[in-house]
Design an enzyme around this catalytic site. Structure first.
Site, PDB file in Angstrom:
ATOM      1  N   HIS A  96      -9.397  -1.129   2.129  1.00 46.20           N
ATOM      2  CA  HIS A  96      -8.472  -1.011   1.175  1.00 46.20           C
ATOM      3  C   HIS A  96      -7.065  -1.139   1.444  1.00 46.20           C
ATOM      4  CE1 HIS A  96      -6.390   0.330  -2.779  1.00 46.20           C
ATOM      5  NE2 HIS A  96      -5.624   0.824  -1.905  1.00 46.20           N
ATOM      6  N   GLU A  97      -6.318  -0.387   2.577  1.00 52.01           N
ATOM      7  CA  GLU A  97      -4.993  -0.466   3.110  1.00 52.01           C
ATOM      8  C   GLU A  97      -5.103  -1.965   3.753  1.00 52.01           C
ATOM      9  OE1 GLU A  97      -2.742   1.480   2.317  1.00 52.01           O
ATOM     10  OE2 GLU A  97      -3.959   2.840   1.328  1.00 52.01           O
ATOM     11  N   HIS A 145      -3.733  -4.351   1.401  1.00 50.84           N
ATOM     12  CA  HIS A 145      -2.186  -4.274   1.049  1.00 50.84           C
ATOM     13  C   HIS A 145      -1.646  -5.101   2.601  1.00 50.84           C
ATOM     14  CE1 HIS A 145      -1.872  -1.920  -2.047  1.00 50.84           C
ATOM     15  NE2 HIS A 145      -2.565  -0.871  -1.402  1.00 50.84           N
ATOM     16  N   HIS A 169      -1.901  -8.909   1.887  1.00 55.95           N
ATOM     17  CA  HIS A 169      -0.865  -9.230   1.093  1.00 55.95           C
ATOM     18  C   HIS A 169       0.672  -9.563   1.501  1.00 55.95           C
ATOM     19  CE1 HIS A 169       0.466  -8.544  -3.369  1.00 55.95           C
ATOM     20  NE2 HIS A 169       0.637  -9.739  -2.850  1.00 55.95           N
TER      21      HIS A 169
END
Length: 673
Positions: free
Chosen positions: A463-464, A467, A470
């Site tokens: 998940h992280e 980020h 991105h």
């Protein structure tokens, strides 16, 4: 004295020179940063020439670099490696930072110049990114109060400065109380059910606090704790849960109840000053949701079936337990039912989730397959803490992408949870590269012991890193649009999409091998895991929605509402939406709800499930188009991750997907049809 913040770093990718940065550098750098930034803005607003994009927007985007350099490094340090010094300085700087931001956002001369450009956009024929830059500044300054009269602006500044001080104090109290409430275990037999690595981590944590021969269970940010699913001693589970839920309500200097009431009240009063009935109305006006009613409609659609499913799950747990289920029982008996119904033992997966292998052969491998990027550790580059590692990320052709800093382990100086932030933000205007950080809170075992992750911790790594991708991939002209600078209720979307690769067959087979034998995770175990994907979703959805709706409730009060009892308000808010099941506590109770009272998610915690609508719809697209392929990765990178904040988020999504997202894939995923 040469202050390392006064000039851009000369290290690769402008990585901050952490070896040279000392405590005494921060305050002078903040001081110079404030002064320099205001002087740059004064030069913009003091000119006689009529406003143009080149003489207003461009210098505005170039301004404030010293302040940005010191702020990024300091706030990263205060969250990941705090100290008495950083705590004191953060309290000192918070009101000054709020005042400085107000000096910019409420500057009527700057607002007037931007408004003039905004009103002439049709005749100026700007590029799409230039147009969006003007529109964003105009909207944000309008909502921030730039159009208020002088008396109203002074009142607004007072609100903002006070709120910055209170939210900083809330986070400081929470960290201190979380550390104080860590559970000390005298006898290792009380940790029955934990693996050797977890016991080793508890012993190491106790040793670091001078408690040799004992064991320390440090708390995590949410109400629940990973160990609750394994510990066989019910009284020990209860002790850990009680410690977690008592944060901020024990009286004394770390009690957060009065801060919760004061923060909520001040936000409501500020919203009224800005022309909104509630803080939720103020916040959502500049998100993709647009209105609190849109949020309420969606959450209200999900809450009843989630609560219904949780009650059915609770019945199964009580059948196997033979007694009423308390909050500290849920995770433990969930594993029992999971094993009984699906023959799945998530604890049995831990030997296959060795942290370094998960990172290199899982997280990095998936990114390489999708995007063609490669990772090379740079031990020659120093990060802000010995546990933080630096990786250079390159494209398939060898061209640079940026630096990725990875900080895995928990420590008393690190706030709870997991997060990504930016140390350097890519933009073409200033020809700056990109450096991003992922922070986690995995217990560190003793030297020589393997770090074995739980299923949830592996999911969090993926998940992280979503980020991080991105932030790494965004390619923009203007600093304002760098990295993850998108609407808050969109920012979780790319990270949630990246979670899908955790169990993707090709990825899982590459990293999920036994840390001792090298044997792959049995396919039978994986199949059973897939068969149980909707298991416990009633609980998971309910505890999340409870927090999201609690956040909305606090920020739906008006300036005239008198709230004096935190616990009473919380109980009433949860009962109103049918999520007041005692066995399913909210993921975060008000006094340790850092997201909403300190972390920038105020009236925005709904963002996770709002973004998950896009995520679930996107997962369907990947599956329909062949999954883990470069073609798919390149499309997702170019049309979404690479866009950063330079266009409307939902327009970017439509460009990628060919239509708006639909909610049905989310309902199916969570068993809420």
């Amino acid at each position: 004295m040469t202050n390392p913040f006064f000039e851009p770093s000369t290290l690769p990718y402008e990585l901050p020179p952490f070896d040279d940065i000392k405590d005494e550098h921060y305050l002078p750098a903040f001081g110079k940063g404030f002064e320099e930034h205001l002087a740059e803005l004064s030069a913009i607003t003091g000119q006689d020439d009529a406003p143009t994009f080149d003489n207003t927007m461009v210098p505005l985007e170039r301004s404030g670099q010293t302040l940005l350099r010191v702020a990024r490094v300091f706030y990263n340090k205060s969250s990941s490696d705090s100290s008495d010094f950083t705590n004191d300085l953060e309290e000192q700087i918070a009101p000054r930072m709020a005042a400085h931001e107000d000096a910019i956002r409420l500057d009527s001369r700057l607002y007037g110049r931007i408004k003039t450009i905004h009103d002439q956009l049709e005749s100026l024929e700007p590029s799409a990114e230039q147009r969006y830059l003007v529109e964003r500044y105009f909207t944000e300054m309008t909502l921030a109060g730039a159009g208020l009269d002088d008396e109203q602006k002074e009142k607004l500044k007072e609100y903002n400065q006070k709120l910055s001080t209170l939210t900083t104090r809330f986070e400081k109290n929470l960290l201190a109380d979380t550390n104080e409430l860590a559970v000390v275990i005298d006898d290792v037999s009380d940790l029955d059910g934990l693996g050797a690595g977890e016991v080793s981590a508890a012993a190491e944590a106790a040793k670091e606090r001078g408690l040799d021969g004992k064991y320390l269970v440090t708390l995590v940010l949410p109400t629940g704790h990973p160990y609750l699913s394994s510990l066989t001693r019910r009284d020990v589970r209860e002790k850990i849960m009680a410690a977690s839920r008592s944060r901020g309500i024990r009286g004394g200097e770390h009690d957060n109840r009065e801060l919760v009431l004061e923060i909520a009240k001040l936000r409501a009063e500020r919203a009224r000053l800005l022309g909104f009935d509630t803080h939720a109305g103020y916040v959502t006006a500049d998100e993709t949701a647009k209105t609190p009613q849109a949020v309420a409609d969606m959450l209200g659609r999900l809450a009843p079936p989630a609560a219904r499913n949780a009650r059915a799950e609770q019945k199964d747990l009580e059948d196997i337990a033979g007694h009423a289920i308390e909050p500290w029982d849920w995770a433990f008996y969930t594993e029992k039912v999971r094993q009984a119904k699906y023959d799945v033992d998530t604890a049995a997966m831990r030997p296959y989730f060795e942290a370094e292998r998960v990172l290199q052969d899982g997280v990095f491998f998936a990114a390489t397959k999708l995007y063609g990027i490669t990772f090379a550790e740079r031990p020659d580059l120093t990060a802000y803490h010995p546990d933080a590692r630096v990786f250079e990320v390159s494209n398939e052709d060898g061209s640079p992408v940026g630096l990725f800093v990875y900080d895995l382990y928990t420590r008393d100086s690190k706030r709870g949870g997991a997060w990504m932030n930016e140390l350097v933000g890519q933009n073409d205007l200033l020809e700056q590269p990109v450096v991003v950080v992922n922070n986690h809170n995995v217990p560190k075992p003793a030297a020589g012991e393997p770090t074995l992750l739980t299923y949830d911790e592996v999911n969090t790594l993926f998940h992280e890193f979503g980020h991080a991708l991105h932030g790494l991939f965004a390619r923009v002209t203007f600093p304002k649009f760098t990295g993850t600078s998108v609407f808050r209720d969109f920012v979780e979307f790319p990270s949630q999409v990246n979670e899908m690769w955790m169990l993707w067959p090709e990825v899982l087979a590459n990293y999920a091998v036994h840390h001792e034998t090298g044997e792959p995770m049995p396919q039978e175990l994986v199949d059973k895991l897939h068969a149980s994907e909707q298991f416990n979703e009633g609980f998971q959805t309910s505890e999340y929605l409870a927090a999201a709706l609690l956040d909305q409730a606090w920020h739906s009060i008006t300036a005239d509402d008198a709230v004096t009892d935190v616990a009473g308000f919380e109980a009433k808010a949860l009962a109103a939406v049918g999520l007041d099941n005692p066995a399913v506590p909210t993921r975060y109770s008000s006094t340790y709800f850092a997201h909403t009272f300190a972390g920038g998610y105020d009236a925005g915690y709904y963002s996770y499930i709002w973004s998950e609508v896009l995520d679930a719809d996107t997962v369907e697209w990947f599956k329909d188009h062949g999954g883990l392929t470069r073609e798919n990765g390149d499309r997702f990178r170019s049309k979404l991750l690479g866009v950063g904040g330079k266009m409307d988020a939902l327009d970017a999504y439509r460009d990628f997907r060919g239509r708006d997202a639909v909610i049905e894939p989310l309902l199916k995923r969570r068993g809420l049809e």
